[in-house]
Design an enzyme around this catalytic site. Structure first.
Site, mmCIF file in Angstrom:
data_model
loop_
_atom_site.group_PDB
_atom_site.id
_atom_site.type_symbol
_atom_site.label_atom_id
_atom_site.label_comp_id
_atom_site.label_asym_id
_atom_site.label_seq_id
_atom_site.Cartn_x
_atom_site.Cartn_y
_atom_site.Cartn_z
ATOM 1 N N LYS A 14 0.854 -1.191 0.000
ATOM 2 C CA LYS A 14 0.000 0.000 0.000
ATOM 3 C C LYS A 14 0.885 1.234 0.000
ATOM 4 O O LYS A 14 2.065 1.205 0.373
ATOM 5 C CB LYS A 14 -0.937 0.025 1.211
ATOM 6 C CG LYS A 14 -0.254 -0.001 2.580
ATOM 7 C CD LYS A 14 0.269 1.325 3.093
ATOM 8 C CE LYS A 14 0.830 1.205 4.503
ATOM 9 N NZ LYS A 14 1.612 2.403 4.925
ATOM 10 N N ASP A 139 -3.024 -1.063 10.575
ATOM 11 C CA ASP A 139 -3.127 -1.108 9.117
ATOM 12 C C ASP A 139 -3.746 -2.400 8.601
ATOM 13 O O ASP A 139 -4.085 -2.491 7.419
ATOM 14 C CB ASP A 139 -1.738 -0.940 8.477
ATOM 15 C CG ASP A 139 -1.245 0.497 8.522
ATOM 16 O OD1 ASP A 139 -2.016 1.380 8.941
ATOM 17 O OD2 ASP A 139 -0.086 0.725 8.147
#
Length: 291
Positions: A14, A139
């Site tokens: 990401k 996350d």
């Protein structure tokens, strides 16, 4: 019709297209605002099931013991939650650097939860898997949910967001950045003004951690300065990796070809729906919008 599950499961990287630190919380964490987007590049995992309840790992990041690896902890967490006696041997092919800000460990954990939920036939919904993931790290939920998102709180409060999907050049200058060290630094900006989602502009975003990372890790600052000579460059998360967006793959490839030999890099496409969401056939169960 049953799903056709992959043999090799993706654990995509990401990017944090923005990271604003709003203030320190009473629990020692920080309230923030961020924007997550996935890449079509990352780690890969394979799962070999067993009936003996043993969870083990092959491969994985150098220097990280099996007991501390997030993939093993994720498997154990799901095993305990589901009260299953099934086991698994997890083979982890690491391609993402540790401490790079690309979310490698969190992504590996999310893929483990999603894959074993299917392979062990546990049957948890995505909301339940995301809640389990939050136990492992802030996350992990965004990787479980598998769609680009606006994040608040410590990053676990997520709102899906549609973004342009450019080509990215990601540069790895080398050092493994300590997230704890960055957040503990007295020079870290902690009073950014909060934004509304509609105010976010991918072309005019900022990372409040950049100044601290550049000061603590001169190699990252040097790479950022080199990239800034020809393009806009940003830091992802609290890691050591930098990225730049391009309309065409050829433009990113040209810059990669000029990269000084002491640094590494790769090219990847930005993805609003992650490769994990595709592998798990999320569209088939209507978890996220298909647009």
């Amino acid at each position: 019709m049953s799903k056709v599950l992959p043999r090799v499961w993706p654990a995509p990287a990401k990017l944090n297209l923005m990271l604003r630190i709003l203030g320190r919380r009473d629990d020692g964490y920080h309230n923030l605002q961020t924007v997550f987007q996935f890449l079509d590049y990352g780690d890969e995992l394979e799962f070999r099931l067993s009936g003996d309840g043993v969870i083990s790992r092959r491969g994985g990041p150098a220097g990280v013991s099996e007991s501390h690896d997030l993939v093993v902890r994720a498997a154990q967490l799901l095993q305990n939650h589901a009260q299953t006696e099934q086991g698994v041997e997890i083979t982890l092919l690491k391609q993402l650097p540790c401490g790079g800000g690309l979310g490698g460990g969190s992504s590996d954990a999310a893929t483990t939860l999603v894959a074993l939920n299917e392979l062990w036939e546990v049957g948890l919904e995505i909301d339940e898997l995301a809640a389990l993931g939050a136990v492992l790290g802030a996350d992990v939920p965004v990787f479980v949910r598998g769609y680009a998102a606006w994040g608040e709180g410590i990053g676990e409060q997520l709102t899906p967001i549609d973004l342009p999907e450019p080509w990215y050049l990601v540069v790895e200058p080398g050092p493994e950045v300590s997230t704890a060290g960055v957040f503990q630094d007295s020079e870290l900006t902690r009073n950014s003004k909060p934004l509304k989602i509609g105010q976010f502009n991918p072309d005019e975003s900022h990372n409040d951690c950049e100044a601290v990372v550049f000061e603590r890790y001169p190699e990252v600052a040097a790479a950022a300065a080199w990239m800034a000579e020809t393009t806009d460059v940003r830091l992802t998360g609290t890691g050591g990796c930098l990225f730049a967006a391009f309309d065409r793959q050829s433009e990113a490839a040209h810059m990669l070809s000029r990269l000084p030999g002491t640094w590494q890099g790769f090219i990847a496409r930005g993805c609003n729906r992650s490769p994990l969401a595709d592998a798990a056939d999320y569209d088939n169960i209507g978890v996220w919008p298909s647009g």
